[in-house]
Design a protein around this motif. Structure first.
Motif, PDB file in Angstrom:
ATOM      1  N   HIS A  41       0.833  -1.195   0.000  1.00  0.00           N
ATOM      2  CA  HIS A  41       0.000   0.000   0.000  1.00  0.00           C
ATOM      3  C   HIS A  41       0.875   1.255   0.000  1.00  0.00           C
ATOM      4  O   HIS A  41       1.159   1.829   1.043  1.00  0.00           O
ATOM      5  N   CYS A  42       1.303   1.652  -1.190  1.00  0.00           N
ATOM      6  CA  CYS A  42       2.124   2.845  -1.370  1.00  0.00           C
ATOM      7  C   CYS A  42       1.494   3.676  -2.476  1.00  0.00           C
ATOM      8  O   CYS A  42       1.105   3.135  -3.511  1.00  0.00           O
ATOM      9  N   GLU A  43       1.415   4.983  -2.260  1.00  0.00           N
ATOM     10  CA  GLU A  43       0.810   5.818  -3.289  1.00  0.00           C
ATOM     11  C   GLU A  43       1.281   7.260  -3.180  1.00  0.00           C
ATOM     12  O   GLU A  43       1.724   7.707  -2.129  1.00  0.00           O
ATOM     13  N   VAL A  44       1.160   7.959  -4.301  1.00  0.00           N
ATOM     14  CA  VAL A  44       1.344   9.403  -4.315  1.00  0.00           C
ATOM     15  C   VAL A  44      -0.023   9.987  -3.990  1.00  0.00           C
ATOM     16  O   VAL A  44      -0.964   9.831  -4.763  1.00  0.00           O
ATOM     17  N   ASP A  45      -0.136  10.622  -2.844  1.00  0.00           N
ATOM     18  CA  ASP A  45      -1.412  11.159  -2.386  1.00  0.00           C
ATOM     19  C   ASP A  45      -1.685  12.533  -2.988  1.00  0.00           C
ATOM     20  O   ASP A  45      -2.832  12.887  -3.240  1.00  0.00           O
ATOM     21  N   ASP A  46      -0.630  13.311  -3.219  1.00  0.00           N
ATOM     22  CA  ASP A  46      -0.787  14.652  -3.775  1.00  0.00           C
ATOM     23  C   ASP A  46       0.525  15.055  -4.435  1.00  0.00           C
ATOM     24  O   ASP A  46       1.603  14.669  -3.966  1.00  0.00           O
ATOM     25  N   PHE A  47       0.428  15.803  -5.533  1.00  0.00           N
ATOM     26  CA  PHE A  47       1.625  16.249  -6.244  1.00  0.00           C
ATOM     27  C   PHE A  47       1.350  17.600  -6.882  1.00  0.00           C
ATOM     28  O   PHE A  47       0.322  17.792  -7.524  1.00  0.00           O
ATOM     29  N   THR A  48       2.295  18.521  -6.690  1.00  0.00           N
ATOM     30  CA  THR A  48       2.218  19.841  -7.320  1.00  0.00           C
ATOM     31  C   THR A  48       3.609  20.234  -7.792  1.00  0.00           C
ATOM     32  O   THR A  48       4.577  20.067  -7.049  1.00  0.00           O
ATOM     33  N   SER A  49       3.695  20.734  -8.999  1.00  0.00           N
ATOM     34  CA  SER A  49       4.947  21.256  -9.524  1.00  0.00           C
ATOM     35  C   SER A  49       4.617  22.452 -10.411  1.00  0.00           C
ATOM     36  O   SER A  49       3.867  22.320 -11.373  1.00  0.00           O
ATOM     37  N   ASP A  50       5.161  23.608 -10.034  1.00  0.00           N
ATOM     38  CA  ASP A  50       4.931  24.828 -10.817  1.00  0.00           C
ATOM     39  C   ASP A  50       6.102  25.784 -10.592  1.00  0.00           C
ATOM     40  O   ASP A  50       7.151  25.371 -10.069  1.00  0.00           O
ATOM     41  N   GLU A  51       5.920  27.035 -10.946  1.00  0.00           N
ATOM     42  CA  GLU A  51       7.024  28.006 -10.842  1.00  0.00           C
ATOM     43  C   GLU A  51       7.445  28.291  -9.402  1.00  0.00           C
ATOM     44  O   GLU A  51       8.529  28.815  -9.155  1.00  0.00           O
ATOM     45  N   THR A  52       6.636  27.907  -8.422  1.00  0.00           N
ATOM     46  CA  THR A  52       6.997  28.122  -7.016  1.00  0.00           C
ATOM     47  C   THR A  52       7.781  26.946  -6.432  1.00  0.00           C
ATOM     48  O   THR A  52       8.262  27.034  -5.304  1.00  0.00           O
ATOM     49  N   GLY A  53       7.880  25.847  -7.173  1.00  0.00           N
ATOM     50  CA  GLY A  53       8.617  24.683  -6.702  1.00  0.00           C
ATOM     51  C   GLY A  53       7.806  23.412  -6.838  1.00  0.00           C
ATOM     52  O   GLY A  53       6.877  23.349  -7.645  1.00  0.00           O
ATOM     53  N   LEU A  54       8.163  22.419  -6.052  1.00  0.00           N
ATOM     54  CA  LEU A  54       7.449  21.149  -6.120  1.00  0.00           C
ATOM     55  C   LEU A  54       7.118  20.674  -4.713  1.00  0.00           C
ATOM     56  O   LEU A  54       7.810  20.980  -3.752  1.00  0.00           O
ATOM     57  N   ARG A  55       6.026  19.928  -4.624  1.00  0.00           N
ATOM     58  CA  ARG A  55       5.568  19.359  -3.361  1.00  0.00           C
ATOM     59  C   ARG A  55       4.902  18.027  -3.669  1.00  0.00           C
ATOM     60  O   ARG A  55       4.085  17.922  -4.587  1.00  0.00           O
ATOM     61  N   VAL A  56       5.276  17.000  -2.906  1.00  0.00           N
ATOM     62  CA  VAL A  56       4.687  15.678  -3.085  1.00  0.00           C
ATOM     63  C   VAL A  56       4.343  15.110  -1.707  1.00  0.00           C
ATOM     64  O   VAL A  56       5.076  15.313  -0.742  1.00  0.00           O
TER      65      VAL A  56
END
Length: 169
Positions: A41-56
């Motif tokens: 049970h492993c997953e990417v719950d949320d991901f954001t990548s834009d000009e402000t950086g990245l967050r996962v």
């Protein structure tokens, strides 16, 4: 008392290439697919990548029976780890970020900061972690256990990153 550890992963490719890899969701999805060999049970719950950086945000469940005996004395059911990683916008000299991990009703905290910077032979990611366990008598042993396992995790993730970049970029 909290314990701290610094770990550096060195790569032969440029910092911008590693940042580019981590800025794609596929990088993280592939990493979680690899973790499923250890924990189903492993997953990417949320991901954001834009000009402000990245967050996962990553979620991983480890069965209680897979935990070391010391951890089983503290946790009475499967361990669900939520991990958040971030980097600010790419900076060719030093890109900074943070990470943390939490366990619902967990007995402590794990926080850290990371930096990605160029070297003469490629680049390095340095991760500095601070763990704190709030259980008298076993706190030091659990903190040390967490740090030892983190080194193994960081080493495996560095190998994964180098391989992923080689195959995909």
């Amino acid at each position: 008392m909290a314990r701290r550890l610094s770990y550096s992963a060195r790569f032969t490719h440029p910092a911008e290439t590693l940042y580019q890899a981590q800025s794609t969701r596929q990088y993280w999805d592939d990493m979680m697919a690899g973790f499923q060999m250890i924990s189903p049970h492993c997953e990417v719950d949320d991901f954001t990548s834009d000009e402000t950086g990245l967050r996962v945000v990553l979620k991983q469940t480890i069965g209680r029976d897979q935990l070391p005996a010391l951890a089983q004395t503290v946790l009475m059911k499967d361990m669900v780890i939520t991990r958040e990683e971030s980097f600010g916008p790419f900076d060719p000299d030093n890109t900074k970020g943070n990470y943390n991990a939490s366990i619902p009703a967990g007995p402590g905290s794990l926080n850290g900061w990371q930096e990605l910077f160029p070297t003469e032979t490629g680049c390095t990611i340095r991760k500095t972690t601070e763990v704190k366990v709030f259980i008298p008598f076993v706190n030091g042993k659990l903190e040390q256990l967490m740090l030892v396992n983190l080194v193994d995790l960081f080493r495996a993730e560095a190998e994964y990153a180098a391989d992923w970049v080689k195959k995909n970029l």
